[in-house]
Write an enzyme that holds these catalytic residues in place. Sequence first.
Site, short mmCIF file in Angstrom:
data_model
loop_
_atom_site.label_atom_id
_atom_site.label_comp_id
_atom_site.label_asym_id
_atom_site.label_seq_id
_atom_site.Cartn_x
_atom_site.Cartn_y
_atom_site.Cartn_z
CE LYS A 9 78.23 66.53 47.88
NZ LYS A 9 76.95 67.12 47.42
CE1 TYR A 49 78.06 71.53 51.30
CE2 TYR A 49 78.54 69.91 53.01
CZ TYR A 49 78.50 70.28 51.68
OH TYR A 49 78.92 69.39 50.72
CG PHE A 57 69.21 72.13 51.17
CD1 PHE A 57 70.58 72.11 51.40
CD2 PHE A 57 68.66 73.24 50.56
CE1 PHE A 57 71.38 73.18 51.05
CE2 PHE A 57 69.45 74.32 50.19
CZ PHE A 57 70.83 74.29 50.44
NE ARG A 85 80.68 75.53 40.99
CZ ARG A 85 79.94 75.00 41.97
NH1 ARG A 85 80.51 74.25 42.90
NH2 ARG A 85 78.64 75.21 42.02
CB THR A 91 73.58 71.14 41.89
OG1 THR A 91 74.64 72.10 41.93
CG2 THR A 91 73.36 70.57 43.27
NE ARG A 102 77.27 67.18 41.32
CZ ARG A 102 77.62 68.40 41.69
NH1 ARG A 102 77.39 69.42 40.89
NH2 ARG A 102 78.19 68.60 42.86
CG ASN A 112 75.20 66.37 44.27
OD1 ASN A 112 75.96 66.05 45.17
ND2 ASN A 112 74.74 67.61 44.13
CG HIS A 115 81.61 70.43 48.06
ND1 HIS A 115 80.65 71.41 48.08
CD2 HIS A 115 82.79 71.04 48.32
CE1 HIS A 115 81.24 72.57 48.35
NE2 HIS A 115 82.53 72.36 48.50
CD GLU A 126 84.35 74.79 50.02
OE1 GLU A 126 84.90 74.24 49.05
OE2 GLU A 126 83.17 75.19 49.99
#
Length: 151
Positions: A9, A49, A57, A85, A91, A102, A112, A115, A126
């Site tokens: 990100k 998304y 959010f 993950r 998250t 993270r 964070n 993704h 995706e």
Amino acid sequence: MERTFIALKPDTLQRGLVGDIINRFEKKGFQLLGLKLVQPPRELVEKHYEEHLGRPFYEGLVNYMTSGPIVASVWQGKNIISSSRSLLGATDPSKAAPGTIRGDLATQVGRNLVHASDSPVNAEREISLWFAAKEIQNWSRSLEPWINEEN
């Protein structure tokens, strides 16, 4: 082998953490198949998304993800979706375990860093949103037998 989509990100790029995060995926033994730096258009981020549409959010997330360039990537490995993950951590960085990306590097939920796809179905969706088939490289690593057992 399973594939997943990973997006670094805008905060990752702004903080100079791209190399650190990619390095963690490589050290884990995952294979990079596609990588590009992109300033995503709003329409792409909204589509990505779309399952969050209507949540409080959503608008902030879309604005944030379009605020600067991201690094879009495709990775491959055994059980890569669940493993990546776990590598990222929770998250909410305040709940992420030390040693996770993270837990070690992120500051708050809205910043964070990364993704990662959450299922095989979403990974394929995706990947197809962010990459044309010709942008994904299928290649063989000479180290493969040292990373993955044959089954």
